[in-house]
Design a protein around this motif. Sequence first.
Motif, PDB file in Angstrom:
ATOM      1  N   SER A 104       0.801  -1.209   0.000  1.00 44.64           N
ATOM      2  CA  SER A 104       0.000   0.000   0.000  1.00 44.64           C
ATOM      3  C   SER A 104       0.838   1.264   0.000  1.00 44.64           C
ATOM      4  CB  SER A 104      -0.932  -0.001   1.194  1.00 44.64           C
ATOM      5  OG  SER A 104      -0.169   0.097   2.360  1.00 44.64           O
ATOM      6  N   SER A 105       2.146   1.154  -0.187  1.00 43.89           N
ATOM      7  CA  SER A 105       2.937   2.359  -0.154  1.00 43.89           C
ATOM      8  C   SER A 105       3.954   2.320  -1.277  1.00 43.89           C
ATOM      9  CB  SER A 105       3.639   2.476   1.191  1.00 43.89           C
ATOM     10  OG  SER A 105       4.863   3.137   1.050  1.00 43.89           O
ATOM     11  N   MET A 106       4.487   3.498  -1.557  1.00 40.96           N
ATOM     12  CA  MET A 106       5.522   3.555  -2.588  1.00 40.96           C
ATOM     13  C   MET A 106       6.755   2.755  -2.185  1.00 40.96           C
ATOM     14  SD  MET A 106       5.352   7.512  -3.641  1.00 40.96           S
ATOM     15  CE  MET A 106       6.876   7.453  -4.546  1.00 40.96           C
ATOM     16  N   PHE A 107       6.916   2.518  -0.871  1.00 43.19           N
ATOM     17  CA  PHE A 107       8.046   1.716  -0.421  1.00 43.19           C
ATOM     18  C   PHE A 107       7.892   0.249  -0.818  1.00 43.19           C
ATOM     19  CE2 PHE A 107       9.002   4.875   3.149  1.00 43.19           C
ATOM     20  CZ  PHE A 107       9.992   5.466   2.407  1.00 43.19           C
ATOM     21  N   ILE A 109       8.352  -1.655  -3.324  1.00 40.60           N
ATOM     22  CA  ILE A 109       9.371  -2.496  -3.951  1.00 40.60           C
ATOM     23  C   ILE A 109      10.609  -2.622  -3.080  1.00 40.60           C
ATOM     24  CG2 ILE A 109       8.638  -2.045  -6.311  1.00 40.60           C
ATOM     25  CD1 ILE A 109      11.223  -0.345  -6.524  1.00 40.60           C
ATOM     26  N   LEU A 110      10.734  -1.766  -2.061  1.00 45.40           N
ATOM     27  CA  LEU A 110      11.968  -1.793  -1.282  1.00 45.40           C
ATOM     28  C   LEU A 110      11.892  -2.663  -0.042  1.00 45.40           C
ATOM     29  CD1 LEU A 110      13.028   1.924  -1.457  1.00 45.40           C
ATOM     30  CD2 LEU A 110      14.175  -0.008  -2.477  1.00 45.40           C
ATOM     31  N   ARG A 339     -10.356   7.737  -2.812  1.00 47.41           N
ATOM     32  CA  ARG A 339      -9.650   7.519  -1.539  1.00 47.41           C
ATOM     33  C   ARG A 339     -10.615   6.946  -0.491  1.00 47.41           C
ATOM     34  NH1 ARG A 339      -5.456   5.969   0.424  1.00 47.41           N
ATOM     35  NH2 ARG A 339      -4.548   6.996  -1.364  1.00 47.41           N
TER      36      ARG A 339
ATOM     37  N   VAL B  27      14.442   1.611 -11.071  1.00 50.64           N
ATOM     38  CA  VAL B  27      14.856   0.366 -10.413  1.00 50.64           C
ATOM     39  C   VAL B  27      16.344   0.123 -10.625  1.00 50.64           C
ATOM     40  CG1 VAL B  27      14.446  -2.100 -10.260  1.00 50.64           C
ATOM     41  CG2 VAL B  27      12.545  -0.572 -10.663  1.00 50.64           C
ATOM     42  N   ILE B  30      18.088   2.204  -8.138  1.00 48.41           N
ATOM     43  CA  ILE B  30      18.038   1.593  -6.801  1.00 48.41           C
ATOM     44  C   ILE B  30      19.045   0.449  -6.715  1.00 48.41           C
ATOM     45  CG2 ILE B  30      16.604   0.202  -5.258  1.00 48.41           C
ATOM     46  CD1 ILE B  30      14.201   1.872  -6.183  1.00 48.41           C
ATOM     47  N   LEU B  75      13.683   7.751  -3.726  1.00 49.62           N
ATOM     48  CA  LEU B  75      12.863   6.804  -2.965  1.00 49.62           C
ATOM     49  C   LEU B  75      13.757   5.942  -2.082  1.00 49.62           C
ATOM     50  CD1 LEU B  75       9.979   5.558  -2.589  1.00 49.62           C
ATOM     51  CD2 LEU B  75      10.601   3.934  -4.347  1.00 49.62           C
ATOM     52  N   PHE B  76      14.876   5.473  -2.656  1.00 50.58           N
ATOM     53  CA  PHE B  76      15.778   4.610  -1.911  1.00 50.58           C
ATOM     54  C   PHE B  76      16.410   5.364  -0.730  1.00 50.58           C
ATOM     55  CE2 PHE B  76      19.934   2.537  -1.268  1.00 50.58           C
ATOM     56  CZ  PHE B  76      19.457   1.303  -0.890  1.00 50.58           C
ATOM     57  N   ARG B  78      15.247   7.949   0.821  1.00 52.91           N
ATOM     58  CA  ARG B  78      14.215   8.195   1.821  1.00 52.91           C
ATOM     59  C   ARG B  78      13.985   6.933   2.659  1.00 52.91           C
ATOM     60  NH1 ARG B  78      12.625  11.661   5.115  1.00 52.91           N
ATOM     61  NH2 ARG B  78      10.645  11.056   6.009  1.00 52.91           N
ATOM     62  N   PHE B  79      13.982   5.796   1.959  1.00 57.46           N
ATOM     63  CA  PHE B  79      13.770   4.520   2.634  1.00 57.46           C
ATOM     64  C   PHE B  79      14.887   4.268   3.646  1.00 57.46           C
ATOM     65  CE2 PHE B  79      14.275  -0.122   2.804  1.00 57.46           C
ATOM     66  CZ  PHE B  79      13.013  -0.464   3.236  1.00 57.46           C
ATOM     67  N   ARG B  82      14.645   6.713   6.667  1.00 60.52           N
ATOM     68  CA  ARG B  82      13.557   6.367   7.578  1.00 60.52           C
ATOM     69  C   ARG B  82      13.863   5.131   8.390  1.00 60.52           C
ATOM     70  NH1 ARG B  82       7.437   7.547   6.123  1.00 60.52           N
ATOM     71  NH2 ARG B  82       7.106   5.617   7.248  1.00 60.52           N
ATOM     72  N   SER B 236       4.353   2.918  -9.000  1.00 60.17           N
ATOM     73  CA  SER B 236       4.417   3.984  -7.991  1.00 60.17           C
ATOM     74  C   SER B 236       5.854   4.431  -7.721  1.00 60.17           C
ATOM     75  CB  SER B 236       3.755   3.526  -6.701  1.00 60.17           C
ATOM     76  OG  SER B 236       4.464   2.442  -6.168  1.00 60.17           O
ATOM     77  N   HIS B 237       6.864   3.600  -8.075  1.00 59.38           N
ATOM     78  CA  HIS B 237       8.222   4.077  -7.826  1.00 59.38           C
ATOM     79  C   HIS B 237       8.657   5.134  -8.842  1.00 59.38           C
ATOM     80  CE1 HIS B 237       8.920   0.350 -10.300  1.00 59.38           C
ATOM     81  NE2 HIS B 237       9.566   1.250 -11.011  1.00 59.38           N
ATOM     82  N   PHE B 239       6.827   7.927  -9.064  1.00 58.15           N
ATOM     83  CA  PHE B 239       6.350   9.193  -8.514  1.00 58.15           C
ATOM     84  C   PHE B 239       7.565   9.985  -8.054  1.00 58.15           C
ATOM     85  CE2 PHE B 239       2.006   7.407  -6.942  1.00 58.15           C
ATOM     86  CZ  PHE B 239       1.746   6.988  -8.236  1.00 58.15           C
ATOM     87  N   GLU B 300       0.285  10.040  -1.907  1.00 56.58           N
ATOM     88  CA  GLU B 300       1.242   8.951  -1.708  1.00 56.58           C
ATOM     89  C   GLU B 300       2.631   9.508  -1.381  1.00 56.58           C
ATOM     90  OE1 GLU B 300       0.515   5.927  -1.347  1.00 56.58           O
ATOM     91  OE2 GLU B 300      -1.576   6.111  -1.977  1.00 56.58           O
ATOM     92  N   LEU B 301       2.997  10.600  -2.054  1.00 59.63           N
ATOM     93  CA  LEU B 301       4.311  11.185  -1.792  1.00 59.63           C
ATOM     94  C   LEU B 301       4.381  11.731  -0.371  1.00 59.63           C
ATOM     95  CD1 LEU B 301       4.956  12.911  -5.201  1.00 59.63           C
ATOM     96  CD2 LEU B 301       6.481  11.290  -4.113  1.00 59.63           C
ATOM     97  N   LYS B 303       2.768  10.650   2.130  1.00 62.73           N
ATOM     98  CA  LYS B 303       2.825   9.514   3.041  1.00 62.73           C
ATOM     99  C   LYS B 303       4.260   9.103   3.318  1.00 62.73           C
ATOM    100  CE  LYS B 303      -0.962   6.608   1.987  1.00 62.73           C
ATOM    101  NZ  LYS B 303      -1.248   5.376   1.255  1.00 62.73           N
ATOM    102  N   ILE B 304       5.116   9.081   2.283  1.00 60.55           N
ATOM    103  CA  ILE B 304       6.463   8.588   2.562  1.00 60.55           C
ATOM    104  C   ILE B 304       7.418   9.710   2.981  1.00 60.55           C
ATOM    105  CG2 ILE B 304       6.196   6.631   0.979  1.00 60.55           C
ATOM    106  CD1 ILE B 304       8.484   8.106  -0.628  1.00 60.55           C
TER     107      ILE B 304
END
Lengths: 352, 307
Positions: A104-107, A109-110, A339, B27, B30, B75-76, B78-79, B82, B236-237, B239, B300-301, B303-304
């Motif tokens: 459910s999140s952009m994360f 794939i990670l 949403r 990808v 990443i 994205l990576f 940020r991951f 976090r 979504s990756h 975005f 979504e953006l 959110k992360i």
Amino acid sequence: MSAKGDINVQIAAFTAQLQRREISGSRAVALATAHLISRFVSSRRWPTADDLINQVKRLGRELEKAQPHELACGNIIRRILKSIRTVDETVELVEAVDDRERRSSMFGILSVPGSGDKSTDHMRSRDLKAAVIEDIQVLIEEIGNEEPLQRVGTEMINDNEVILTPCPRSVTLLDFFLKVAQKRSFTVLVTECYPNGVEDAKMFAERLTKAGIRTEILPDATVNAVMSKVSKVIISPRTVLANGGVIASSGMALPCLAAKNFNKPVLVFAGSYKLSLLYPFDVERLIEVGNSGKVIDFADADLMDKLEVTNPLCDYLGPELLDIIITTDGGHPPNFMYRIVLDNYSTQDQIL
Amino acid sequence: MDDDMPFDIKQTYLKFLEEDPQLTMPVAAIQSLVALLADAQPKTSAELIEVLQEASQTLKDSVPNSISLSAGSDLFLRFVVRNIHDYSDWEACKRNLVENGRTFAERAKESRSLIARLGLPFVRDNDIILVHGRSRAVHQLLELAASKHVRFQVYVTEARVCAEGQIAAAAFRKLGIPTCMIPDSSVGYVIPKVHKVFLGAEGVAESGGVINQIGSSQVVMLAHQFKKPVFVLAESHKFVRLFPLSSDDLTTETPYTFTTTETEEFDPANGPQIDFTPHKYITALITDLGVLTPSGVSEELIKIWFG
């Protein structure tokens, strides 16, 4: 054993009612469905949540088949399925969190795969049953309680406004106007909704006049002519779709197009049970066609022989025609509905 | 990898892209950063973040069109940032990341097949679909639809400059989809007959607007004029935290220039390769997170980045 027989009788009775349209109107169907499932959950035997979900799904399929155009029934079933899933998940939360974040999140794939073996320690079915029935009770209360919707809506009506409500038949809307009339004075224009809703529109207008609201009935064709003096259009559709569009009684699209033309706001009132996770891929399939005898009397055999007469019962209004959708949890722009759909339903239940 | 050579992030990135034609740029970015993690062996978390930031900047600077790539590397990063704070045992998490480097590509492909599944009901019998340029997500969706015996026809634009339309058309024909190739200048001619437009994306901006192969924006604006729905298929990756207002805001190494003298032969490839389609022209984005309206992207953006 007798309880089980009893529930089967109830299901059969409800299915028959749906088929014969003895029960109609989204709110009535939603309430009846919720009550039926509440009894279903308490009377059936099911060892795990998955069994329960499958049984409710099977029941949902039967009910949808009985009346495919009454989406409120399917909406309620999917809401309950989602609540069963949520109740069941709270137990496995620790294991599931990884998996859920992944989807459910952009994360997605990670995230690193979780520990792997999923716990089979489900909540005991007795506790699950109590929790699910409690959730259904909350849902039933929510369906019956339109106070939040009325509160939001009241703020949007000013004194001395002229409001157009095409083809009204909704209880929600009637209750709303009666409530607002206690605080504000305003005029309501009602279109007669020929040929399918003439009686309903008259009844609606009558109820409003009895409550002391200035009301006029107009022929459907005059909406463009009166639109310049209308300050807003309020509709209550049959169903709100995932893209923010709505399915409404036929005769509603024209006033909304006229409103767009005159830049008048269109307000949509819909209880949350009208919210569907359908996306209008095929608008024609969502539109129900009714008795063509209402358009031209079957007694007029000469004409009936030569003409092909159709009587569609609904209109599809795209999200671009609407300005705000007011549900029991507040007002939302149409492009936000997806949403709320994602919050209320689980995508796994799209097809029952 | 050659042990004598120092680690080169750009070469690693290009190698990943070359090895697997199904791999998208984010990808690959990443995966190169993960490869760097395995190689660099940072001692502290601060050092680790610094190394990653430096490498992702080098990578962005060294590639001409870095928007798609930066979606992945941001994205990576940020991951990582976090999770350094969330997990007490960062070492284990890092080890896991390095060990699972390969699976990211697998998951990215998975998300493409998820998009195809979610997008399937959008393709219906007797549809005429317009596709601009080549997109793996669009290809996979149409492949799935064709395999389910949905009968539809496809117009494929030539998508000049990148000129990948030919490849896309050939691929569609191979799947047995009736395909018609048209030059970019004929979009206005065919658009009244088209039922819907499908696009891929290099990046999806915060507004829900789309950065894609050049020509996309004009196709989409024509579709909008004729009230044809436009669906963007994007993982979504892709975005990315950019907010361009027009194509002008995207940097390009080869802008169009005005001259009064005949300088050299006209070469269409000598110009911008990507353009920006504002969100107001897009009906919906079909992503692995569901079917979103353009405003869903910023959600979504948020959110992360701020959640």
